[in-house]
Write an enzyme that holds these catalytic residues in place. Structure first.
Site, short mmCIF file in Angstrom:
data_model
loop_
_atom_site.label_atom_id
_atom_site.label_comp_id
_atom_site.label_asym_id
_atom_site.label_seq_id
_atom_site.Cartn_x
_atom_site.Cartn_y
_atom_site.Cartn_z
N LYS A 1 -79.69 -13.78 -6.66
CA LYS A 1 -79.72 -12.32 -6.46
C LYS A 1 -80.74 -12.02 -5.36
O LYS A 1 -81.88 -11.64 -5.63
CB LYS A 1 -80.08 -11.64 -7.78
CG LYS A 1 -79.66 -10.19 -7.82
CD LYS A 1 -79.57 -9.70 -9.25
CE LYS A 1 -79.49 -8.19 -9.33
NZ LYS A 1 -78.32 -7.62 -8.69
N GLU B 1 -65.88 -10.96 -6.71
CA GLU B 1 -66.75 -9.89 -7.22
C GLU B 1 -66.15 -8.52 -6.92
O GLU B 1 -65.35 -8.37 -5.99
CB GLU B 1 -68.11 -9.94 -6.52
CG GLU B 1 -68.86 -11.23 -6.71
CD GLU B 1 -70.08 -11.09 -7.58
OE1 GLU B 1 -70.16 -10.14 -8.37
OE2 GLU B 1 -70.95 -11.95 -7.45
#
Ligand code: PLP
Ligand code: COI
Length: 341
Positions: free
Chosen positions: A185, A221
């Site tokens: 992330k 995603e």
């Protein structure tokens, strides 16, 4: 319940709001200092910080929930702490200890208690931990010093619809390379997502769907959230790939689907050409919670799942169970809930 800030809780979207206190800790000479809560929301850092030039930065997102009884709890903060450690490893940054991460989250929530939205408003307190490389380094190498910080703000739905379905469109851009930083992330992944996001919004969609970077044939995603679909035979399916961010919400839903709803649940490839295997689909993540996907446009064709206006029954059950756990209305699996007060 103590005093509450004067906020129209049910009108909140997902935007920055300065709250009273944030946690900050500095790393220097091989160690983290004790950390403290501060009022100032500005950081003063060297113009040569690696975070500014080379994206040596990672972040997390988690939420605090107010229960019906008025207590406050965090959802799986240790998982965010562990994922941040993995992001740090990938970017050669010092890891912040898991127990200290969880304690710092609790401190931030307690210090900003009046911003934790009341139960039943649909709003929650979003915590944003981040860790950056700072100091005087202009060469491409790890920074000499680091800052770990957590701020928080009350938020409502990330996608405008909330539990109303929204539509998405596939993009030709990739958010991550096959062995790149997709499963970490890190800020750079998101800088690269701004243009595809803007293009999707310009075309009238909530966000874009990223396909696998190697073949562009499988879903990876949904913007800044993971994808799931419900098959005709009631299986919970979510894509598997090394370049997807391992969503804590997604892994929680895999468990909830199996253990609470008695469904089969599986991570496997999801082909963009086989969307008709799903009766329902959704985007899931901390910010997104569960956002039903009305339809996906791919190569100029719009595929509708359950409905463009109504949430499907399985998506609704998943949402109610997960939110029930997070809000303290449904018995949680062991270790998922950390009480703040
Ligand atoms: N995918 C991306 C790219 C994200 O930024 C996020 C948000 O953290 C997610 C998925 C969902 O992950 P999580 O459920 O851990 O919030
Ligand atoms: C989250 O769900 O916590 C995210 O980080 C998504 C986005 C706001 C970046």
């Amino acid at each position: 319940m103590g005093d509450l800030a004067n906020i129209n809780w049910s009108e909140l979207g997902f935007s920055y709001m300065k709250t009273d206190k944030r946690y900050i800790s500095y790393w220097k000479d091989g160690k983290w200092d004790d950390g403290q809560l501060v009022e100032d929301n500005k950081l003063s850092i060297s113009e040569a910080s690696t975070a500014l030039h080379y994206g040596q930065e990672c972040f997390e997102g988690l939420k605090a929930y107010r229960t019906k009884e008025g207590s406050i709890q965090l959802f799986r903060p240790d998982e965010n702490a562990k994922r941040m450690q993995k992001s740090c490893k990938r970017l050669l940054m010092p890891e912040f200890p898991v127990d200290r991460f969880v304690n710092a989250c609790k401190e931030v929530v307690k210090a900003n208690e009046k911003y934790v939205p009341p139960y039943g408003t649909g709003a929650t307190l979003y915590l944003r931990p981040f860790l950056i490389g700072v100091g005087d380094t202009v060469g491409v190498k790890p920074a000499p010093e680091y800052i770990f910080c957590i701020f928080c703000m009350p938020v409502g739905p990330y996608f405008k619809g909330g539990m109303a379905p929204v539509n998405f469109i596939t993009t030709d851009y990739d958010r991550a390379a096959p062995s790149g930083t997709g499963k970490a992330k890190v800020g750079g992944n998101y800088a690269g997502s701004l243009l595809p996001h803007a293009e999707a919004v310009k075309k009238g969609f909530a966000d874009c769907i990223y396909l696998d970077p190697r073949t562009h044939s499988k879903i990876e995603e949904v913007g800044a959230a993971n994808f799931f679909g419900i098959t005709k035979d009631n299986k919970f399916i979510t894509p598997i790939s090394d370049s997807i961010l391992p969503s804590i919400t997604k892994y929680s839903l895999l468990y909830v689907a199996k253990e609470y709803l008695g469904m089969e649940a599986e991570e496997r490839d999801v082909c963009i050409d086989k969307l008709d295997e799903f009766t329902e689909a959704g985007a899931c993540g901390t910010a997104a919670v569960i956002s039903p996907i009305g339809g996906i446009e791919h190569q100029s064709k719009l595929h509708i799942f359950y409905s463009e206006t109504e949430v499907g029954p399985v998506t609704k059950k998943l949402y109610d169970t997960l939110m029930g756990i997070q809000l303290g209305d449904v018995n949680p699996p062991e270790g998922w809930i950390v009480k703040v007060k």
